[in-house]
Write a protein that holds these residues in place. Structure first.
Motif, PDB file in Angstrom:
ATOM      1  N   GLU A   9      15.256  31.957  -5.218  1.00  0.00           N
ATOM      2  CA  GLU A   9      13.865  32.339  -5.231  1.00  0.00           C
ATOM      3  C   GLU A   9      13.586  33.311  -4.100  1.00  0.00           C
ATOM      4  O   GLU A   9      13.442  32.705  -2.899  1.00  0.00           O
ATOM      5  N   PRO A  10      13.246  34.505  -4.435  1.00  0.00           N
ATOM      6  CA  PRO A  10      13.270  35.551  -3.565  1.00  0.00           C
ATOM      7  C   PRO A  10      12.120  35.337  -2.487  1.00  0.00           C
ATOM      8  O   PRO A  10      12.201  35.418  -1.301  1.00  0.00           O
ATOM      9  N   ILE A  11      11.076  34.768  -2.896  1.00  0.00           N
ATOM     10  CA  ILE A  11       9.578  34.488  -1.873  1.00  0.00           C
ATOM     11  C   ILE A  11      10.312  33.469  -0.850  1.00  0.00           C
ATOM     12  O   ILE A  11       9.772  33.782   0.437  1.00  0.00           O
ATOM     13  N   ILE A  12      10.871  32.371  -1.573  1.00  0.00           N
ATOM     14  CA  ILE A  12      11.426  31.265  -0.407  1.00  0.00           C
ATOM     15  C   ILE A  12      12.456  31.966   0.456  1.00  0.00           C
ATOM     16  O   ILE A  12      12.515  31.548   1.805  1.00  0.00           O
TER      17      ILE A  12
ATOM     18  N   LEU B  99      12.675  34.690   1.482  1.00  0.00           N
ATOM     19  CA  LEU B  99      12.086  35.721   2.536  1.00  0.00           C
ATOM     20  C   LEU B  99      11.364  35.074   3.702  1.00  0.00           C
ATOM     21  O   LEU B  99      11.727  35.256   4.798  1.00  0.00           O
ATOM     22  N   ALA B 100      10.841  33.934   3.304  1.00  0.00           N
ATOM     23  CA  ALA B 100      10.242  32.947   4.193  1.00  0.00           C
ATOM     24  C   ALA B 100      11.233  32.384   4.957  1.00  0.00           C
ATOM     25  O   ALA B 100      10.979  32.242   6.476  1.00  0.00           O
TER      26      ALA B 100
ATOM     27  N   GLU C 196      14.178  33.457   5.770  1.00  0.00           N
ATOM     28  CA  GLU C 196      14.384  34.636   6.511  1.00  0.00           C
ATOM     29  C   GLU C 196      13.747  34.771   7.855  1.00  0.00           C
ATOM     30  O   GLU C 196      14.269  34.774   8.984  1.00  0.00           O
ATOM     31  N   ASP C 197      12.360  34.680   7.631  1.00  0.00           N
ATOM     32  CA  ASP C 197      11.592  34.938   8.742  1.00  0.00           C
ATOM     33  C   ASP C 197      11.418  33.790   9.884  1.00  0.00           C
ATOM     34  O   ASP C 197      11.413  33.982  10.844  1.00  0.00           O
ATOM     35  N   MET C 198      11.650  32.530   9.336  1.00  0.00           N
ATOM     36  CA  MET C 198      11.720  31.573   9.885  1.00  0.00           C
ATOM     37  C   MET C 198      13.051  31.585  11.148  1.00  0.00           C
ATOM     38  O   MET C 198      12.865  31.204  12.077  1.00  0.00           O
TER      39      MET C 198
END
Lengths: 493, 116
Positions: free
Chosen positions: B14-17, B19-20, B22-24
């Motif tokens: 799931e790309p959105i998850i 990305l998050a 990755e940011d974390m």
């Protein structure tokens, strides 16, 4: 063949008959008799002929016997019809003197002449021996009462048998029509004595009656059910099974199919240490079990989707709220992203979360994001079907492109337009090449952004394709051009 | 291990998850290798060096245990992330730390660093 004689000598016939006959005139004078009659009455012909019968065989005129006999003769003379005396005691004088007790059965037949009785033929049978035997039996065993008792008992038994037969029939009909399956197995080899319609349906219509279980249903023996039955029979302890899996031939000789059964094995017969047999009763709960399994699957799937959606919402929140953005602006961005996600979910819900159309997904996302400005976005191409996850990713990517266009691009002024063109190859190995071109025109001059925000990164990450997708973002001076190329699995309707 | 300075492989469809996540990890000072499909993850395992991995259990409808087996062979520590709360792993992965979606940055740090 013997020739019929020209004439028959009836007198000779009469004389030679072994049945005693005597011929009387209507006034009861003895006319003639045969040899058998003389023998049974122990008289000579000349002693009898021409005498009245009551003179030849005297009896007390007031006695029952005399009355019975006289009345019978009178009836014959009066009516001209035959008369019978079933039993009469009429003692006979012995040649040596004294009377012998005799019982008779007699038939008096009229011989008519011009409508009047000319003679009476008496046919008499000595039943003294029979009568003595009956009396002897009666004295020995009070037979009259006994006989009637036996008769009554026989009647009662007959009636009881009748009602038992009806009861058995009723019970059999109940077993036969019971919605649950019912069977009775007896003996150490578990032989089927009874199996109702539901049971026979369960075992694929096989004829099990009279057969041992090993012969009737070999597959259940392998699965341990014969041992279980034997355990119930020998231990006399019932066994209750719930949702037990059984592999059965749904058709005789066909492949094994799994059924789930609720059942009880109940020992029957109380006279011995071991039960004489086992009563089997139960229900096929396969459909119920499958419905439960399906429901559990749906709940698990729902749980997974909810958790996944919460994760997406969490990710959107994290990306929307950060130190670089004003809280008010961040909340606005977050609201818009939730709105886009919600629109994509609505679209998928309409299709039972099985698929969503490519154009429909783009249109819905654009409408949810751009509102009235959606009229300036033209969308064309084939409406192929997307998997749910791909549809959500695409909807969110389109949302970010749209938001970007509203803030900085073609939708930020009054005249810019966006052209979205989709193309899809024909399917090869259940894969389709999909190309989506997002081209902005008429907006303010565009330059490549100094840092890549969430929107850009999300778009670049592509469509959650099962195979990698290629995304290019071209920040041309005339407007942004975004190209997404992806290999997607085909989705059947 | 500590996240700071480490390289972490993420397998998340799931790309959105992703990305998050990755940011974390970036915020904790880690670098990220990102895969959205199992083939991509296997490719990265064979080509790249990294210190640990976070595997989504269900990737495009398939289970990511083959990727987990590959990591176990190479003695690379990894954790599972899953939206299926009630699913248990096969015996060989029963001891692998598992975080349930939605997870926090702290959940991930604790699972990966092995201490609160």
């Amino acid at each position: 063949m013997l020739a019929r004689p020209a004439s028959i000598d009836f007198e000779a016939l009469f004389g030679a008959s072994p049945n005693p006959y005597v011929l009387l005139a209507p006034d009861l004078t003895i006319v003639t008799m045969n040899e058998a009659y003389l023998a049974t009455t122990m008289r000579e012909r000349d002693d009898l002929i021409g005498r009245s019968i009551f003179e030849a065989f005297p009896s007390d005129p007031d006695s029952d016997s005399h009355q019975l006999l006289q009345n019978s003769f009178k009836r014959v003379v009066r009516t001209g019809e035959r008369d019978e005396i079933a039993l009469i005691r009429y003692d006979i004088e012995q040649p040596s003197g004294g009377f012998e007790e005799r019982y008779w059965s007699a038939t008096h037949t009229p011989l008519l002449d011009v409508g009047k009785v000319a003679y009476i033929l008496q046919h008499t049978v000595d039943v003294t021996e029979l009568h003595r035997l009956r009396t002897f039996a009666a004295e020995a065993g009070h037979h009259a009462r006994e006989e009637s008792g036996v008769f009554q008992r026989a009647n009662a038994v007959q009636e009881a048998n009748q009602s038992l037969a009806e009861e058995t029939q009723r019970l059999r009909a109940m077993f036969e029509q019971a919605p649950g399956f019912v069977a009775v197995l007896a003996g150490p080899d578990q032989r089927f004595q009874l199996a109702n319609a539901a049971y026979r349906r369960l075992v694929g219509g096989r004829d099990v009656i009279g057969k041992a279980i090993s012969e009737a249903l070999p597959e259940v023996v392998e699965q341990g059910f014969a041992d279980l039955l034997d355990q119930v029979r020998t231990s006399r302890e019932a066994y209750i099974g719930r949702g037990v899996s059984v592999m059965l031939e749904a058709e005789s000789g066909g492949p094994l199919e799994e059924r789930f059964l609720d059942f009880i094995y109940q020992p029957i017969g109380t006279e011995n240490e071991e039960a004489s047999g086992v009563f089997v009763q139960g229900h096929d709960v396969t459909e119920q079990r499958r419905a439960e399994d399906h429901q559990r699957l749906l709940i698990n799937e729902l749980n997974h989707r909810v958790k996944n959606t919460l994760s997406i919402v969490q990710a959107l929140a994290m990306q929307s709220f950060n130190d670089r953005v004003e809280p008010a602006a961040a909340r606005e961005t977050f609201d818009a992203r939730l709105n886009a996600l919600s629109a994509a979910h609505n679209l998928l819900t309409m299709e039972n979360w099985e698929s969503a159309g490519l154009l429909e997904t783009i249109e819905t996302s654009v409408a949810a994001t751009a509102g009235a400005n959606a009229a300036r976005v033209s969308i064309c191409g084939p409406d192929i079907l997307l998997a749910p996850q791909t549809a959500v990713s695409l909807a969110m990517a389109i949302h970010e492109l749209c938001t970007n266009a509203i803030k900085y691009g073609a939708l930020s002024n009054e005249s810019g337009t966006v052209d979205v063109r989709c193309a899809a190859s024909s399917a090869v190995d259940n894969l389709v090449d999909v190309a989506i071109e997002w081209t902005e025109e008429g907006g303010p001059a565009v330059s490549t952004p100094s840092r890549r925000g969430f929107g850009t990164r999300l778009i670049e990450r592509g469509l959650s394709a099962e195979l990698r997708s290629q995304v290019t973002l071209d920040f041309r001076e005339t407007g942004l051009k975004c190209t997404i190329l992806a290999k997607l699995p085909t989705v059947s309707e | 291990m500590t996240l700071s300075g480490a390289t972490v492989l993420i397998l998340e469809d799931e790309p959105i998850i992703g990305l998050a996540l990755e940011d974390m990890l970036s915020r904790h000072g880690a670098s990220v290798l990102f895969a959205s499909q199992m083939e991509e993850a296997i490719d990265l395992i064979e080509r790249e060096r990294f210190d640990s991995a976070i595997l989504d259990v269900n990737v495009h409808g398939a289970l990511s245990y083959p990727v987990a087996a590959l990591l176990a062979d190479r003695n690379v520590p990894f954790i599972f992330a899953t939206g299926y709360g009630d699913r248990s792993h096969p015996p060989e992965f029963a001891a692998v730390p598992t975080i349930a979606k939605p997870y926090s940055a702290e959940d991930i740090r604790i699972a990966l660093e092995g201490r609160p």
